[in-house]
Enzyme design. Structure first.
Site, PDB file in Angstrom:
ATOM      1  N   GLU A 292      77.228  50.504  45.771  1.00 61.00           N
ATOM      2  CA  GLU A 292      78.538  50.553  47.157  1.00 61.00           C
ATOM      3  C   GLU A 292      79.587  50.354  47.331  1.00 61.00           C
ATOM      4  O   GLU A 292      79.933  49.030  46.618  1.00 61.00           O
ATOM      5  CB  GLU A 292      77.703  49.680  48.408  1.00 61.00           C
ATOM      6  CG  GLU A 292      78.154  50.229  49.905  1.00 61.00           C
ATOM      7  CD  GLU A 292      77.658  49.303  51.143  1.00 61.00           C
ATOM      8  OE1 GLU A 292      78.033  50.065  51.860  1.00 61.00           O
ATOM      9  OE2 GLU A 292      76.786  48.328  51.066  1.00 61.00           O
ATOM     10  N   ARG A 512      67.846  38.795  41.145  1.00 57.22           N
ATOM     11  CA  ARG A 512      69.170  38.880  40.533  1.00 57.22           C
ATOM     12  C   ARG A 512      70.200  38.234  40.097  1.00 57.22           C
ATOM     13  O   ARG A 512      69.756  36.909  39.630  1.00 57.22           O
ATOM     14  CB  ARG A 512      70.081  39.045  42.095  1.00 57.22           C
ATOM     15  CG  ARG A 512      70.312  37.802  42.792  1.00 57.22           C
ATOM     16  CD  ARG A 512      70.470  37.727  44.736  1.00 57.22           C
ATOM     17  NE  ARG A 512      72.022  38.376  44.751  1.00 57.22           N
ATOM     18  CZ  ARG A 512      73.028  38.796  45.483  1.00 57.22           C
ATOM     19  NH1 ARG A 512      72.372  38.979  46.668  1.00 57.22           N
ATOM     20  NH2 ARG A 512      73.984  38.905  45.318  1.00 57.22           N
ATOM     21  N   LYS A 522      79.288  40.056  48.493  1.00 52.68           N
ATOM     22  CA  LYS A 522      80.439  40.788  48.113  1.00 52.68           C
ATOM     23  C   LYS A 522      81.634  40.490  49.629  1.00 52.68           C
ATOM     24  O   LYS A 522      82.164  40.613  49.727  1.00 52.68           O
ATOM     25  CB  LYS A 522      80.201  42.700  48.535  1.00 52.68           C
ATOM     26  CG  LYS A 522      80.027  42.735  47.420  1.00 52.68           C
ATOM     27  CD  LYS A 522      80.027  44.844  46.967  1.00 52.68           C
ATOM     28  CE  LYS A 522      79.963  45.653  45.603  1.00 52.68           C
ATOM     29  NZ  LYS A 522      79.766  46.697  45.602  1.00 52.68           N
TER      30      LYS A 522
END
Length: 808
Positions: A292, A512, A522
């Site tokens: 993104e 992750r 983020k």
């Protein structure tokens, strides 16, 4: 409207169903549990009817019917009557045979199949004699004789029976069990009182094997960090991508979607879907890296790139770079440009660059189709109301509005006739589902915000949950790879594709990447940058890829780290020292060595002529034994005034100290031995400000070596450089779990030294150049460097602290 069934009518139907289930030999409890589940009840009644056994049957057959009713693959329902014929005829007569049939039929799906292939797969007609059973049991007992003699009747017989089934899968289970019991009794004799006591296992203290660096991860356990072995098997360590299936294998059931009414969906690709998919892909692997564009990429994205681009490269396939740009408010062209540039820097080349917004028209058309199929509706609840209704598993008041009404309202949403926040399009999934990601997720919302990529064409934007699976399908992605937090979305992913009859990619989730003493979200990174807790996205203390690059890490080192961490499904917290280990290993091979003094102490050589400057040869590759590096040198001046590190002088000497002290000698690297003859103090009579020394041009002694920098000419200062030393950004290993995570920032994470001195060849080194400063560490030329001032960032120290951190 369907006729409702009142309480007494429902009880009567349940009673009739239970009676039927008892007729086929089910136990009372099993029959009662079956009628308690409406889906199982309906399936079992249908199976009994298809088998023509409404009047009852033997218990052995009834148990097989129950298994077929509850476990039969949904993608091959058309073949269920065929299987039941084999069961009623006594050709398929055991649970192993039925399970083999399930496996065969799930791969076949609705397509025709050869009876011979089916019978071969299910062991039809195979008769296992009593002698064959005895021989198989005897072999298993002989192999496990030591365990049996030690544990006696406390041995896990189920494991032994499993070994027999592996050899004789179609043997009668009851006969196998009886034979196993008999042969064990022959070996051990009658049970004794001691055999009734629980088995106490001896605890053996095994020597701890030293794990390889690339196999060590750190698992989060109750907020602490502990070492754990890599879970991949040996083959996966050699080829980490061997765990992923071939595109041709994408015909099995992907997942089971359980609904609150007891029904189960088993999404799978039909033969027609796969043929259409293969026509577009040529049976190649297609993956996608879908960031993104709302921030800079970090080390976790490096792992995602390694998985997505790496699998495609390993299988000679293609990987898309797809920007997930469904939120126009968060995305910036700066981020898009950065992502493309950093991917190229990392050494990856996308097959094609696409945007989710490229598919806005197709996504809209499919949303209309979803409404027409009564799988979506326009809702007017507020965000808080949606949250509350989901919490209470309640349907929206608008959930069952007419399809025509939702179509009209959705069109008005598209044309900007409804205010922002007044309507959303929601998927009609299952509000009572225990999986919150099946709770009628939002597919579209209204935002009167121009889009960075498509401008103001749209005022409604699709959600991530609606978009990513459909675009995966439209781009014919074979392997949709994502991190474990998306695992609970798998049901929603396949629900939507199945609802629209679209091709289903293979979904696989991996852990992750989390690094100690850092935050990876983020949102948190954005807060650090926005509120200037760090110096932008490229701050060398961050584990953003831009920050790591500025600090001096190479893409090769980062890729090696990702390979070392591996592709696993275990949540882990990786020590930053392991990342530093791979960076250090790369720099040790590729960074030339030069001399820099960080905190200078002036030394005057009293027995050297004031105007004399001697040029000496130094080696940037002192450990090279052959090739050009072995003979390469650079010139350094040796003059009457030079500088050493303040830490390389002490007033009091000791046996474990190798630096300079009064009346003690040291060897200057590439030069001569010097001996301290006098110490000059400052005004406080305590601070050492200068040393006087004599040098030995004959090199008659060989004391310990220190680094130094001299005046290039009499009265001319050495090259002054700025050096930035970095430490861990956060004090805690896992700051993300702290409520006041900003309060955990390390105030000493950055030290700026403005008085460092360097040898002349470092002047003008290009930005990004990497060096080892002898005895100090590895450094990189920073982007803040100018023609007048060189700035260096310390990348990592010389000492590998990983072994200490991991307890070696």
């Amino acid at each position: 409207m369907p006729t409702s069934v009142d309480g007494s009518g429902k009880e009567k139907k349940n009673a009739e169903a239970k009676e039927l289930f008892l007729k086929i030999g089910l136990e009372e409890k099993t029959a009662q549990n079956a009628v308690a589940n409406s889906k199982v009840t309906a399936n079992l009644i249908a199976v009994i009817s298809e088998a023509g056994l409404q009047e009852g049957c033997e218990r052995s057959i009834g148990n097989l019917l129950y298994s077929i009713a509850t476990k039969y693959p949904n993608n091959a329902l058309i073949h269920r009557p065929k299987l039941l014929q084999y069961v009623t005829a006594g050709k398929v007569k055991s649970i192993p045979q039925v399970e083999a049939a399930f496996s065969f039929l799930s791969k076949v799906g609705p397509e025709p199949f050869s009876s011979a292939d089916f019978e071969r797969a299910c062991g039809v007609g195979v008769e296992v004699s009593l002698d064959e059973i005895r021989d198989a049991v005897k072999a298993v007992i002989e192999k496990n004789k030591d365990t049996l003699l030690e544990q006696r009747y406390r041995t896990n017989v189920g494991i032994l029976l499993g070994h027999v089934r592996a050899v004789q899968p179609w043997a009668d289970g009851k006969v196998v069990k009886e034979e196993m019991d008999a042969q064990i009794k022959d070996l051990l004799g009658e049970k004794t009182a001691e055999d009734e006591k629980p088995l106490v296992k001896k605890k053996e203290k095994k020597p701890r094997a030293e794990p390889k660096l690339e196999e060590v991860a750190l698992s989060v356990r109750d907020g602490t960090v502990s070492s754990s072995a890599e879970e991949n098997d040996a083959n996966a360590k050699i080829d980490p991508f061997s765990i992923f299936p071939l595109p041709e294998d994408n015909n099995t059931v992907h997942t089971e979607i359980f609904f609150s009414d007891g029904s189960i969906w088993r999404p799978h690709n039909s033969k027609e879907r796969l043929e259409k998919h293969f026509a577009a892909t040529g049976k190649k692997v297609y993956t996608r890296f879908p960031p993104e564009p709302n921030g800079y990429l970090h080390i976790g994205h490096a792992k995602a790139m390694y998985v997505d681009f790496g699998l495609a490269k390993d299988r000679d396939g293609n990987c898309y770079l797809r920007f997930d740009d469904t939120n126009p408010e968060a995305e910036k062209k700066e981020y898009i440009d950065h992502i493309q540039e950093i991917i190229k820097w990392m050494g990856w080349e996308p097959f094609k660059v696409t945007y989710s917004s490229d598919y806005f028209q197709e996504l809209y058309d499919l949303a209309v189709e979803l409404i027409k199929r009564d799988r979506a509706y326009v809702d007017h609840q507020t965000a808080d109301e949606i949250k509350q209704y989901r919490l209470n598993k309640m349907d929206s008041p608008w959930r069952n509005r007419p399809v025509s009404e939702s179509l009209k309202l959705f069109d008005e949403m598209r044309r900007g006739l409804i205010d922002e926040g007044k309507a959303t399009l929601r998927m009609k999934q299952d509000m009572k589902n225990d999986n919150k990601n099946m709770g009628d997720l939002i597919a579209y919302r209204i935002k009167f915000t121009p889009h960075p990529h498509v401008g103001d064409k749209w005022c409604i934007y699709p959600s991530y949950d609606y978009t990513h699976c459909i675009v995966d399908s439209l781009e014919n992605i074979t392997h949709s790879l994502c991190t474990l937090e998306f695992e609970s979305r798998r049901a929603s992913y396949y629900w939507l594709l199945e609802s629209l009859d679209l091709y289903l990619p293979y979904v696989w989730e991996y852990s992750r990447l989390n690094i100690t003493h850092n935050v990876m979200s983020k949102r948190k990174l954005n807060e650090l940058v926005t509120h200037k807790h760090v110096d932008g996205w490229e701050d060398p203390r961050l584990v953003t890829l831009a920050g790591l690059r500025r600090r001096g890490a190479s893409p090769e080192a980062i890729q090696a780290f990702c390979r070392g961490v591996g592709i696993t499904r275990s949540d882990n917290l990786i020590r930053i020292e392991l990342l530093e280990h791979f960076i250090r290993d790369d720099l040790n091979r590729n960074a030339p060595r030069y001399m820099v003094v960080l905190k200078p102490l002036k030394v005057v050589i009293t027995n050297m002529d004031e105007n004399k400057v001697e040029e000496l040869d130094a080696k940037p590759w002192p450990e090279a034994k052959e090739g050009d590096r072995a003979t390469e040198t650079y010139k350094i001046p040796f003059s009457r005034v030079l500088y050493i590190e303040q830490s390389d002088f002490r007033m009091k000497d000791s046996k474990d100290y190798y630096g300079l002290a009064p009346n003690k000698s040291v060897m200057l690297r590439y030069a001569y031995p010097i001996k301290c003859t006098e110490v000059i103090f400052g005004k406080d009579n305590q601070t050492v400000v200068e040393l006087r020394a004599e040098y030995d041009p004959t090199k008659s002694t060989k004391p310990k070596v220190i680094h130094w920098v001299a005046e290039p000419a009499p009265g001319v200062d050495p090259l002054n450089v700025e050096v930035r030393l970095f430490d861990k950004l956060f004090k805690s290993e896992n700051p993300a779990e702290l409520e006041d995570w900003l309060g955990d920032l390390n105030p000493d994470s950055k030290e700026v030294i403005t008085t460092a001195l360097a040898v002349p060849p470092l002047n003008g080194a290009p930005v990004g150049s990497k060096f080892q400063f002898e005895r100090l560490g590895y450094f990189c030329v920073d982007t803040d460097s100018t023609a007048d001032k060189m700035v260096f960032n310390r990348t990592v120290t010389l000492r590998d602290s990983y072994t200490k951190a991991s307890g070696k």
